[in-house]
Design an enzyme around this catalytic site. Sequence first.
Site, PDB file in Angstrom:
ATOM      1  N   SER A 184       0.894  -1.209  -0.037  1.00 13.97           N
ATOM      2  CA  SER A 184       0.007   0.170  -0.123  1.00 13.97           C
ATOM      3  C   SER A 184       1.115   1.152   0.198  1.00 13.97           C
ATOM      4  O   SER A 184       2.020   1.190   0.215  1.00 13.97           O
ATOM      5  CB  SER A 184      -0.781  -0.081   1.278  1.00 13.97           C
ATOM      6  OG  SER A 184      -0.061   0.407   2.357  1.00 13.97           O
ATOM      7  N   CYS A 185       0.213   2.340  -0.456  1.00 16.38           N
ATOM      8  CA  CYS A 185       1.121   3.558  -0.287  1.00 16.38           C
ATOM      9  C   CYS A 185      -0.351   4.617   0.050  1.00 16.38           C
ATOM     10  O   CYS A 185      -0.985   4.561   0.474  1.00 16.38           O
ATOM     11  CB  CYS A 185       1.722   4.067  -1.893  1.00 16.38           C
ATOM     12  SG  CYS A 185       0.895   3.820  -3.035  1.00 16.38           S
ATOM     13  N   LEU A 186       0.012   5.790  -0.744  1.00 16.11           N
ATOM     14  CA  LEU A 186      -0.993   6.874  -0.422  1.00 16.11           C
ATOM     15  C   LEU A 186      -2.200   6.618  -1.335  1.00 16.11           C
ATOM     16  O   LEU A 186      -3.296   6.803  -0.936  1.00 16.11           O
ATOM     17  CB  LEU A 186      -0.328   8.240  -0.821  1.00 16.11           C
ATOM     18  CG  LEU A 186      -1.195   9.468  -0.470  1.00 16.11           C
ATOM     19  CD1 LEU A 186      -1.784   9.519   1.083  1.00 16.11           C
ATOM     20  CD2 LEU A 186      -0.794  10.756  -0.834  1.00 16.11           C
ATOM     21  N   TRP A 239      -3.734   4.813   1.549  1.00 14.43           N
ATOM     22  CA  TRP A 239      -4.062   5.460   2.761  1.00 14.43           C
ATOM     23  C   TRP A 239      -5.346   6.244   2.794  1.00 14.43           C
ATOM     24  O   TRP A 239      -5.928   6.358   3.441  1.00 14.43           O
ATOM     25  CB  TRP A 239      -2.709   6.239   3.252  1.00 14.43           C
ATOM     26  CG  TRP A 239      -3.158   6.959   4.379  1.00 14.43           C
ATOM     27  CD1 TRP A 239      -3.284   8.213   4.381  1.00 14.43           C
ATOM     28  CD2 TRP A 239      -3.508   6.483   5.713  1.00 14.43           C
ATOM     29  NE1 TRP A 239      -3.607   8.726   5.874  1.00 14.43           N
ATOM     30  CE2 TRP A 239      -3.917   7.579   6.605  1.00 14.43           C
ATOM     31  CE3 TRP A 239      -3.857   5.209   6.309  1.00 14.43           C
ATOM     32  CZ2 TRP A 239      -4.331   7.498   7.925  1.00 14.43           C
ATOM     33  CZ3 TRP A 239      -4.162   5.324   7.699  1.00 14.43           C
ATOM     34  CH2 TRP A 239      -4.393   6.270   8.357  1.00 14.43           C
TER      35      TRP A 239
END
Length: 159
Positions: free
Chosen positions: A115-117, A144
């Site tokens: 995952s990331c932003l 996120w």
Amino acid sequence: MVLQRLLPWSTCRTVFGSAETALWGLKSIKRSCLNFCTTICEDVTYKELKNLLKSKKTMLIDVREPWEIHESGKIPGSVNIPLDDVGEALQMNPKDFKEKYKEVKPSKSDSLVFSCLAGVRSKKAMVTAVSLGFNSAQHYAGGWKEWATYELSEKKQEN
């Protein structure tokens, strides 16, 4: 056409036939790669990720920079390995991985979710993991941003 007039027919056939075969081969490889990525590399939805985290059968790796996590928060249970470090981290020996990330190093058969932003970096990390043999790698495309939105919405509904 000019080349065909200058060279004997058998030479032209050999040259152009070889080029045609090579192009066909490249197109075939491109199709195989696209099929591989669309078959293996799946996105995980918010609900699927929530269930995976509850089951404790997956490792969630947040590939954002540490300052981003400090500034905005993280998905509970995620391990921070910045995108630029993913390849190296997944090739570390288990002892060094445990020392650096405070988690057991995943095996190539373990389920990984990146995952990331907002899903761009996590997809790159997933491709890196798959290229290293981690065939159960996925990514949470919502990142996120989506997670925080859903969590806030669920908390409002509870009140």
